[in-house]
Write an enzyme that holds these catalytic residues in place. Structure first.
Site, PDB file in Angstrom:
ATOM      1  CD  GLU A  14     -15.444  -1.892  -4.175  1.00  0.00           C
ATOM      2  OE1 GLU A  14     -15.826  -2.839  -3.488  1.00  0.00           O
ATOM      3  OE2 GLU A  14     -15.156  -1.999  -5.374  1.00  0.00           O
ATOM      4  CB  CYS A  61     -10.651  -4.975  -2.088  1.00  0.00           C
ATOM      5  SG  CYS A  61     -10.529  -3.208  -2.326  1.00  0.00           S
ATOM      6  CB  CYS A  64      -6.185  -3.321  -2.141  1.00  0.00           C
ATOM      7  SG  CYS A  64      -6.813  -1.822  -1.435  1.00  0.00           S
ATOM      8  CG  HIS A  68      -6.372  -8.396  -0.483  1.00  0.00           C
ATOM      9  ND1 HIS A  68      -6.244  -8.570   0.873  1.00  0.00           N
ATOM     10  CD2 HIS A  68      -7.120  -7.274  -0.657  1.00  0.00           C
ATOM     11  CE1 HIS A  68      -6.904  -7.591   1.494  1.00  0.00           C
ATOM     12  NE2 HIS A  68      -7.417  -6.787   0.593  1.00  0.00           N
ATOM     13  NE  ARG A 478      -7.223   2.357   1.027  1.00  0.00           N
ATOM     14  CZ  ARG A 478      -6.784   2.219  -0.232  1.00  0.00           C
ATOM     15  NH1 ARG A 478      -5.929   1.272  -0.546  1.00  0.00           N
ATOM     16  NH2 ARG A 478      -7.216   3.025  -1.179  1.00  0.00           N
ATOM     17  CB  SER A 501      -9.736  -0.513   6.314  1.00  0.00           C
ATOM     18  OG  SER A 501      -9.112   0.295   5.331  1.00  0.00           O
ATOM     19  CB  CYS A 545     -10.229   0.991   1.082  1.00  0.00           C
ATOM     20  SG  CYS A 545     -10.871  -0.015  -0.265  1.00  0.00           S
ATOM     21  CB  CYS A 548     -10.725  -5.780   1.741  1.00  0.00           C
ATOM     22  SG  CYS A 548      -9.580  -4.460   2.078  1.00  0.00           S
TER      23      CYS A 548
END
Lengths: 566, 190
Positions: A14, A61, A64, A68, A478, A501, A545, A548
């Site tokens: 997504e 997200c 992940c 978070h 990430r 990201s 990703c 988020c």
């Protein structure tokens, strides 16, 4: 005359990253990374109880969730100067490690391997030869002829049915695909096996977090796991033993399959050690705390500027002053109001959509900068800052991996070659094997600490009425994640998440400096500009990703990749 | 004993996208089910959805959808619809994950035979923790479809003796941490 190619969206999971590149003489001459939608989720947090923030942030997200949640409780703890009991640190560390191992396995096999592996070559492979090759590379017990035959039969069935299903969107037969049928089959067979082992890693998250997705065991000040070795309903010896057994399997998969496959693919595409470097400024935060205050860590942090590995600047703690002061976000090319770059504690998120314009604003992602410079984050950043500091665990695993690549490919690999698309894949595998070792270490630390009679899991938070600020960091799969919180009167006054990201997918800043995705694509050769597989290889190597990064989904975005050549 | 998943998909922070988790928690508060039935708020899963699908006899998913219909319309999709409609029909914000997960599960031979997606056409995906009026009005209809599917699968369910409180913590304006951690010794120093 340059051609413009748009790829939208580019992530397989997504998220809605759009990449625009200009192609001149079959090479990328300019690039833009953008995110196509925005939802201001952070605003939901204002006015809420800081103790609740993590329950909301883990819904940013679906991939992940855990990271978070963790960054959020750490942000509040940092604001309150609240120590975290040892058991809680170890339990959190185990959750973070297990989640990262799951994530790295899924990234390589399910989300990026098919950029390198040509499924449609598999019917030509000889399973017996594949088995001999695999057994020459690794002691893995599931490299038998029968395993490979079964995997080949699956692909044959798909190919015969004419319904490509999950393989519908690959660039099969592309001239940049160069593995032999046997190596393609080997990688695909492990693609199937990978699902089993990533699941075992997630089971560890589930046992400690009570549930996955969305762990339930966190609390500001520690964890809510009851520890009682004699109770069936608490964290007891049985559960610790279950975790140990699961981790053993995952660790073996990482060392005997994932690391080996990455090294083999790298050895067979050596030109990709020269493609895709881009921004050579790297940022990583220390993680996996070893004491209650967070003064010693198992993963090192720091920064490297302009690829100068010898000039590494370490961050000793997660609350390093240089880190706290260095971060700002620039919106010169992002669809937000505002002028000069702002520190996240002062951060504003007022949208101002003006449409995609290459010269002006073109993305919903802000441009985070460190002391004004774009930074690359992710496993490569972590491995390089660790290697540069002579961090023993990093040096050990990096040396091992480089040795494997050299042995398979007959090539000489220098640390400098890691500034590349393959370098990012190799570094992720190196980080995974470091984490695999640390998983077992932290399980032992937890078991030993409980055995000493320490059962404490949480310190209660106390909120002052005056304003306090905190930052919670986590070196996520990430890369560097930071949650920035301002608390007043036990209520959230401001909240900003600067996610990995966002660093990597950032647009240009006011000075015109490219973000890491953009810079990494410059000069990339394209064999067939209308099938830009090479662009996907480099962008996927970052593990994008976007869910988020721009807190988004696109209710109508259903295509995996729309390639438009203008 | 049939292994059944009832899974609510969606982001509870994005308005009507939270309808899947909402319905899952409503079902859990109102009913008890045969052993073998799991009711899960899945959030917005990516490929880890494969793990949730695999090895089940039947899967019932509830999610917001983006079809051509009035907000609050309940639309049903069967497994073949989901797998076939991939590039053509706009159905669901998380469809890439759902379709990819189902196709992968199929490739690996672990996909459930029966899959039903109970879709609720959303009105708004704006950030916020509340459902719109038309979607709220559709909740009972969506639950009815889930129960009808359980009947079809021959799986038993019955109303809870005392219906529990619905655990939709995200819609609360006040604090929610007490739910997770009952310790009220947490003090506020003035």
């Amino acid at each position: 005359m340059a051609n413009r190619i748009t790829i939208d969206p580019i992530t397989r999971i997504e998220g809605h990253l759009r990449i625009d590149v200009e192609v001149d003489n079959n090479a990328v001459s300019n690039a833009w990374a953008s995110c196509t939608m925005w939802r201001g989720i952070e605003k939901i947090l204002r006015g809420r109880d800081p103790r609740d923030a993590w329950l909301f942030t883990q819904r940013f997200c679906g991939v992940c969730t855990t990271v978070h949640a963790m960054a959020s409780v750490r942000a509040v703890e940092d604001a309150l100067q609240l120590e975290v009991p040892l058991n809680a640190q170890y339990i959190r560390n185990l959750i973070l490690i297990a989640h990262a191992l799951h994530d790295h396995i899924v990234h390589f096999y399910q989300l990026s391997a098919l950029d390198w592996v040509d499924i449609m070559q598999i019917p030509k492979a000889d399973p017996a030869a594949t088995s001999r090759l695999a057994e020459s590379l690794s002691p893995w017990t599931r490299n038998s002829r029968n395993e490979f035959k079964a995997a080949q039969d699956r692909v044959n069935a798909v190919a015969a049915s004419g319904q490509l299903g999950i393989f519908m969107n690959g660039y099969w037969g592309h001239p940049a695909m160069r593995l032999s049928p046997e190596v393609n089959l080997l990688a695909f067979s492990h693609y199937v096996q990978a699902l089993e082992y990533q699941r075992k890693a997630l089971q560890v998250v589930g046992i400690l977090g009570s549930k996955t997705p969305h762990i339930q065991n966190l609390t500001v000040g520690g964890v809510a796991n009851a520890i009682d070795l004699d109770s069936q309903s608490a964290l007891n010896m049985d559960r610790l033993e279950m975790i140990r057994v699961l981790l053993e399997d995952v660790v073996r998969f990482i060392n005997e399959v994932y690391l080996v496959d990455v090294c083999a693919v790298a050895a067979m595409y050596p030109e990709w050690f020269k493609i895709g470097s881009g921004v050579r400024n790297y940022l990583a935060v220390p993680d996996l705390p070893l004491d209650t205050q967070g003064s010693a860590y198992d993963l090192p942090g720091g920064m490297i500027m302009n690829g100068n590995i010898a000039g590494v600047h370490p961050f000793k703690t997660a609350s390093d002053k240089d880190f706290r002061q260095g971060v700002s976000e620039d919106v010169a090319h992002a669809y937000y109001q505002g002028g000069k770059p702002l520190h996240p504690w002062m951060g504003e998120t007022e949208p101002e959509f003006t449409g995609w314009n290459a010269e002006q604003k073109y993305s919903w992602v802000k441009a985070p900068r460190f002391n004004g410079q774009p930074m690359q984050v992710g496993p490569l950043a972590q491995v390089l800052v660790g290697y540069a500091q002579g961090h023993p665990l990093t040096v050990k695993h990096a040396t091992l991996a480089i040795g494997k690549i050299e042995a398979v490919g007959g090539i000489h690999v220098t640390p400098d070659m890691l500034h590349s698309t393959l370098g990012r894949h190799a570094a992720r595998a190196i980080r995974a094997s470091m984490l695999a070792e640390l998983a077992q270490k932290h399980l032992q630390l937890l078991t030993d600490n409980i055995a000493k009679g320490d059962l404490s899991v949480c310190n209660s938070p106390v909120f002052p009425s005056h304003e306090v600020e905190g930052v919670g960091t986590h070196e996520a799969p990430r890369g560097t994640l930071s949650h920035w919180i301002v608390i007043e009167d036990a209520k959230i006054k401001n909240y900003q998440a600067v996610v990995p990201s966002t660093w990597n997918a950032s647009p240009r800043d006011a000075s015109g400096a490219h973000g890491p995705y953009e810079a990494s694509l410059l000069h990339t050769p394209l064999a067939r500009p209308d099938e830009p597989l090479e662009v996907l290889r480099t962008v996927h190597s970052f593990d994008p990703c976007m869910a988020c990064a721009c807190h988004t989904f696109d209710p109508s975005g259903r295509q995996i990749a729309k390639v438009k050549v203008l | 004993m049939k292994k059944i998943l009832i899974g609510g998909i969606g982001n509870v922070l994005l308005g009507d996208d939270g309808v899947g988790p909402y319905v899952a928690r409503l079902l859990d508060a109102r009913y008890e089910f045969d052993e073998g039935v799991e009711v899960i708020d899945l959030g917005t899963p990516a490929l880890d959805l494969i793990d949730q699908l695999s090895g089940r006899d039947g899967v019932i998913l509830i999610d917001s959808v983006n079809a051509e219909a009035d907000p609050g319309t309940v639309i049903l999709y069967r497994k073949a619809d989901i797998m076939r409609q991939r590039p053509a029909v706009r159905m669901d914000p998380h469809a890439p994950a759902l379709v990819d997960a189902l196709l992968s599960a199929e490739l690996f031979g672990v996909a459930p035979v029966d899959v039903l997606l109970v879709g609720i056409k959303a009105e708004s995906f704006e950030p916020g923790c509340r459902l719109s009026e038309p979607v709220t009005a559709a909740l009972d209809g969506a639950i009815g479809e889930v129960l009808r599917e359980l009947d079809r699968l021959g799986v038993d369910y019955w109303p809870r003796e005392c219906a529990g409180e619905i655990d939709v913590w995200w819609t609360n304006e006040g604090k929610v941490a007490g739910r997770v951690f009952e310790d009220e010794s947490i003090s506020l120093r003035r």
